[in-house]
Design a protein around this motif. Structure first.
Motif, PDB file in Angstrom:
ATOM      1  N   SER A  84       1.069  -1.134   0.123  1.00  0.00           N
ATOM      2  CA  SER A  84       0.284   0.184   0.439  1.00  0.00           C
ATOM      3  C   SER A  84       0.576   1.617  -0.373  1.00  0.00           C
ATOM      4  O   SER A  84       0.247   2.427   0.033  1.00  0.00           O
TER       5      SER A  84
ATOM      6  N   GLN B 212       3.347  -2.469  -7.163  1.00  0.00           N
ATOM      7  CA  GLN B 212       2.299  -3.174  -6.399  1.00  0.00           C
ATOM      8  C   GLN B 212       2.239  -3.906  -7.933  1.00  0.00           C
ATOM      9  O   GLN B 212       2.056  -4.121  -9.274  1.00  0.00           O
TER      10      GLN B 212
ATOM     11  N   TYR C 152      -3.325  -7.174  -7.016  1.00  0.00           N
ATOM     12  CA  TYR C 152      -3.055  -6.036  -6.169  1.00  0.00           C
ATOM     13  C   TYR C 152      -3.990  -4.507  -6.310  1.00  0.00           C
ATOM     14  O   TYR C 152      -4.552  -3.991  -5.968  1.00  0.00           O
ATOM     15  N   ARG C 153      -2.499  -3.847  -7.427  1.00  0.00           N
ATOM     16  CA  ARG C 153      -3.497  -2.820  -7.650  1.00  0.00           C
ATOM     17  C   ARG C 153      -5.340  -3.009  -8.453  1.00  0.00           C
ATOM     18  O   ARG C 153      -6.524  -2.054  -8.201  1.00  0.00           O
TER      19      ARG C 153
ATOM     20  N   ASP D  52     -10.369  -1.592  -8.350  1.00  0.00           N
ATOM     21  CA  ASP D  52     -10.506  -1.665 -10.246  1.00  0.00           C
ATOM     22  C   ASP D  52     -12.424  -2.424  -9.463  1.00  0.00           C
ATOM     23  O   ASP D  52     -12.610  -2.898  -8.519  1.00  0.00           O
TER      24      ASP D  52
ATOM     25  N   LEU E  87      -4.845  -4.569 -16.438  1.00  0.00           N
ATOM     26  CA  LEU E  87      -4.314  -4.666 -15.349  1.00  0.00           C
ATOM     27  C   LEU E  87      -3.783  -6.031 -14.807  1.00  0.00           C
ATOM     28  O   LEU E  87      -2.538  -5.495 -13.528  1.00  0.00           O
TER      29      LEU E  87
END
Length: 315
Positions: A192, A198, A202-203, A207, A248
């Motif tokens: 974080s 990341q 994780y990102r 979303d 992503l």
């Protein structure tokens, strides 16, 4: 279930190697135990962690460091102090020339070092076995991940320091669970950070489209998912979900699903005696043959050979 929970939910600490280390300077310990993951909490004094390749890291009181194996590294009071102690596989400690130091460094129950009142105090927890699910996490970590003590606070380090040298019934289980919790907190804090690199999963957790899709996949691996089915569940078009997911995470939804299914299968092969047919159904494959074909394509070896090799390595 989110991806981080899923990654940590399989191979948990079981009889992890844990010590409270106390040392007086000058001191230097070379770690070449080939363990996949070690967590170091600096309690008092300072230290340097020096990988064989890469930049040395200065560690201060309150800092936590995740050391990703199996490459060796040195922990010392100074970057100029030559190693006096070497930690070998199986946590056997020797001098650099191979003379055993196991008895000399034993200071009591999970207490280890050169002086029980040494100025440098570290709590060390080592995951000594490698699981396929954990491998996905290891791939997302650098060799050294440091969370600075001035950026976060956790009561778990103090609790672990209090519990680590106790010798009470069930103590091993207590320490294993504390180590797991501390690792999870440290990983969350590290990922974080604003500057953290990341991993995609994780990102993607935050979303609005891909996050819910990931949770659906991790919640039910056995469901016969399709991109269209997944898109309908999250309220997006098939094209929008596929494009957003690939952007992503770097791979399409079904490729990601195959990866986590096979990772879980590998973990079950290593950790359980379940039949291949049982494992196949638990991870979303209709038959043992279908799982075996996909597993061999991914790992280059059959499930039976993988299980045999894992058992040999553990032995």
């Amino acid at each position: 279930m989110d991806a981080l929970t899923d990654l940590l939910d399989g191979p948990r600490a079981r009889g992890a190697f844990m010590i409270r280390s106390t040392l007086n300077p000058p001191w230097s310990v070379r770690i070449q135990d080939r363990a996949p993951l070690t967590l170091v909490a600096m309690v008092h004094d300072e230290a340097w962690i020096v990988p064989d390749t890469g930049t040395p890291v200065h560690v201060r009181p309150g800092d936590l460091v995740i050391c990703r194996g199996p490459d060796p590294y040195v922990v010392a009071d100074s970057t100029s102090t030559e190693p006096q102690i070497v930690i070998q596989p199986g946590q056997h400690c020797t001098t650099p020339d191979g003379t055993s130091l196991s008895e000399a460094m034993d200071l009591g129950v999970r207490a280890w070092g050169t002086d029980p009142h040494g100025t440098a105090v570290m709590l060390v927890g080592t995951y000594e076995t490698r699981g396929a699910v954990t491998q996905r996490l290891l791939a997302a970590l650098p060799p050294l991940a440091v969370v600075r003590g001035d950026t976060w606070r956790t009561p778990l380090v103090g609790l672990l320091d209090e519990e680590i040298t106790k010798d009470e019934p069930g103590q091993e289980v207590v320490l294993d669970r504390l180590l797991d919790l501390l690792l999870i907190q440290t990983l969350r804090a590290w990922f974080s950070r604003p500057e953290a690199e990341q991993p995609g999963w994780y990102r993607a957790h935050g979303d609005p489209v891909v996050g819910p899709a990931l949770r659906l996949l991790h919640d039910d691996l056995t469901h016969p998912w399709t991109v269209a089915d997944l898109a309908a569940k999250v309220g997006a078009s098939r094209t929008a979900l596929a494009q957003r997911f690939s952007k992503l995470l770097g791979e399409p939804p079904m490729a990601y699903l195959t990866g986590i299914r096979l990772a879980h299968a590998a973990d079950l092969l290593r950790e359980s005696d379940a039949t291949l047919d049982t494992i196949a159904h638990r991870v979303g494959y209709g038959t043992a043959f279908a799982l075996s074909t996909a597993f061999k394509r991914e790992h280059g070896t059959s499930p039976q050979e993988y299980r045999s090799n894992a058992a040999t390595a553990t032995a």
